[in-house]
Motif scaffolding. Structure first.
Motif, mmCIF file in Angstrom:
data_model
loop_
_atom_site.group_PDB
_atom_site.id
_atom_site.type_symbol
_atom_site.label_atom_id
_atom_site.label_comp_id
_atom_site.label_asym_id
_atom_site.label_seq_id
_atom_site.Cartn_x
_atom_site.Cartn_y
_atom_site.Cartn_z
ATOM 1 N N SER A 184 -7.221 -5.313 -0.455
ATOM 2 C CA SER A 184 -7.696 -4.635 0.862
ATOM 3 C C SER A 184 -6.794 -5.687 2.062
ATOM 4 N N LEU A 185 -6.046 -5.200 2.760
ATOM 5 C CA LEU A 185 -5.338 -5.793 3.841
ATOM 6 C C LEU A 185 -6.332 -6.198 4.695
ATOM 7 N N LYS A 186 -7.401 -5.428 5.125
ATOM 8 C CA LYS A 186 -8.443 -5.771 6.061
ATOM 9 C C LYS A 186 -9.468 -7.067 5.703
ATOM 10 N N THR B 232 0.674 -1.402 0.042
ATOM 11 C CA THR B 232 -0.062 -0.023 -0.006
ATOM 12 C C THR B 232 0.685 1.357 0.129
ATOM 13 N N ALA B 233 1.783 1.119 0.725
ATOM 14 C CA ALA B 233 2.754 2.485 0.757
ATOM 15 C C ALA B 233 4.082 2.624 -0.132
ATOM 16 N N LEU C 171 -0.033 -10.649 -2.351
ATOM 17 C CA LEU C 171 0.531 -9.133 -2.710
ATOM 18 C C LEU C 171 -0.966 -8.151 -2.326
ATOM 19 N N ILE C 172 -0.818 -7.481 -1.392
ATOM 20 C CA ILE C 172 -2.006 -6.589 -0.869
ATOM 21 C C ILE C 172 -1.601 -5.215 -1.267
ATOM 22 N N GLY C 173 -2.609 -4.417 -1.698
ATOM 23 C CA GLY C 173 -2.612 -3.036 -1.914
ATOM 24 C C GLY C 173 -1.690 -2.637 -3.254
ATOM 25 N N ILE C 174 -2.096 -3.352 -4.261
ATOM 26 C CA ILE C 174 -1.439 -3.002 -5.335
ATOM 27 C C ILE C 174 -1.710 -1.658 -6.083
#
Length: 255
Positions: A244-246, A189-190, A219-222
């Motif tokens: 979404s990581l959540k 994400t960041a 892989l999260i938040g691409i």
């Protein structure tokens, strides 16, 4: 012997209880003479005895040891070897050269020594401090976070560069190997800018983790710029994507 069609950042061998090499990676073939097809030809006498004691043991817990290896470039070179037996009585072995960091340090020291003749010492001290800070920032940009006995997460911060991925790869691989984790999440994400050599190193890291755990890496938040780069590499067999990581964590919290 079978040559594995995998691009791994460290040499890999699979051997049976008798020490016969069953399969190997391209980098292992590049570093070691595998013509005899036996692990004994790659290590010194003391290391052969050490391997013998481990091969006669029981259990499938990961083992870390130091072995003196015979490489194509050096008659003896010290390696950290991470080994684990599977139910088929085959050991997966990953080889990490112990002297690589020392060689880097020697090279840096030689560069500093050459500059001392024409450069103010205080400026060199500041430069050394800055290099240390930059390396430390890279280390902190990819912390390893264990979430459970089988689940871990590695959030990446900032730009994806080859130096950053190289810095975090060693500790990441060792942590996953020691913990015997089954699921590895990368939170992207960041992530900021993406460099080509950085994404190449990241893909090698992902493939190595996939091979070690036997499971796809998540892989999260691409973001769009990163998705565009990853789409060129056809990673469907290695990774799964989730925005979404959540959502991803909720799957494991409900179990």
């Amino acid at each position: 012997m079978e040559r594995l069609n995998l691009s791994l950042p460290l040499p890999y061998l699979s051997v049976n209880r008798d020490g016969r090499i069953v399969s190997y990676s391209a980098l292992a073939d590049e570093w070691f003479d595998l013509s005899t097809g036996h692990i004994k030809s790659l290590v010194d006498e003391e290391s052969v005895n050490k391997l013998g004691r481990i091969s006669s043991g029981q259990g499938q817990a990961p083992v870390k040891m130091e072995l003196n290896m015979i490489t194509k470039e050096k008659p003896l070179a010290l390696f950290d070897v991470h080994l684990q037996w599977n139910p088929e009585n085959r050991a997966s072995m990953i080889f990490l050269p112990k002297d690589s960091s020392n060689e880097d340090l020697i090279e840096k020291l030689m560069n500093i020594q050459n500059r001392l003749a024409s450069t103010d010492f205080e400026l060199l001290e500041k430069k050394d401090e800055l290099e240390h800070v930059l390396r430390r920032m890279d280390e902190l940009s990819g912390p390893f976070i264990p979430l459970s006995d089988s689940l871990c997460m590695i959030p990446l911060f900032g730009d994806i560069t080859a130096d950053k991925i190289n810095t975090i790869s060693e500790s990441c691989l060792q942590s996953v190997f020691r913990g015997n984790y089954e699921v590895v999440l990368f939170d992207l994400t960041a992530v900021g800018e993406v460099q080509t050599d950085g994404i190449d190193q990241f893909i090698q890291l992902v493939k190595t983790l996939n091979f070690m755990t036997g499971n796809v890496i998540k892989l999260i938040g691409i973001k769009p710029n990163l998705a565009k780069e990853l789409n060129h590499h056809h990673l469907d067999q290695w990774v799964q994507f989730n925005h979404s990581l959540k959502e991803e964590l909720s799957i494991y919290l409900q179990q």
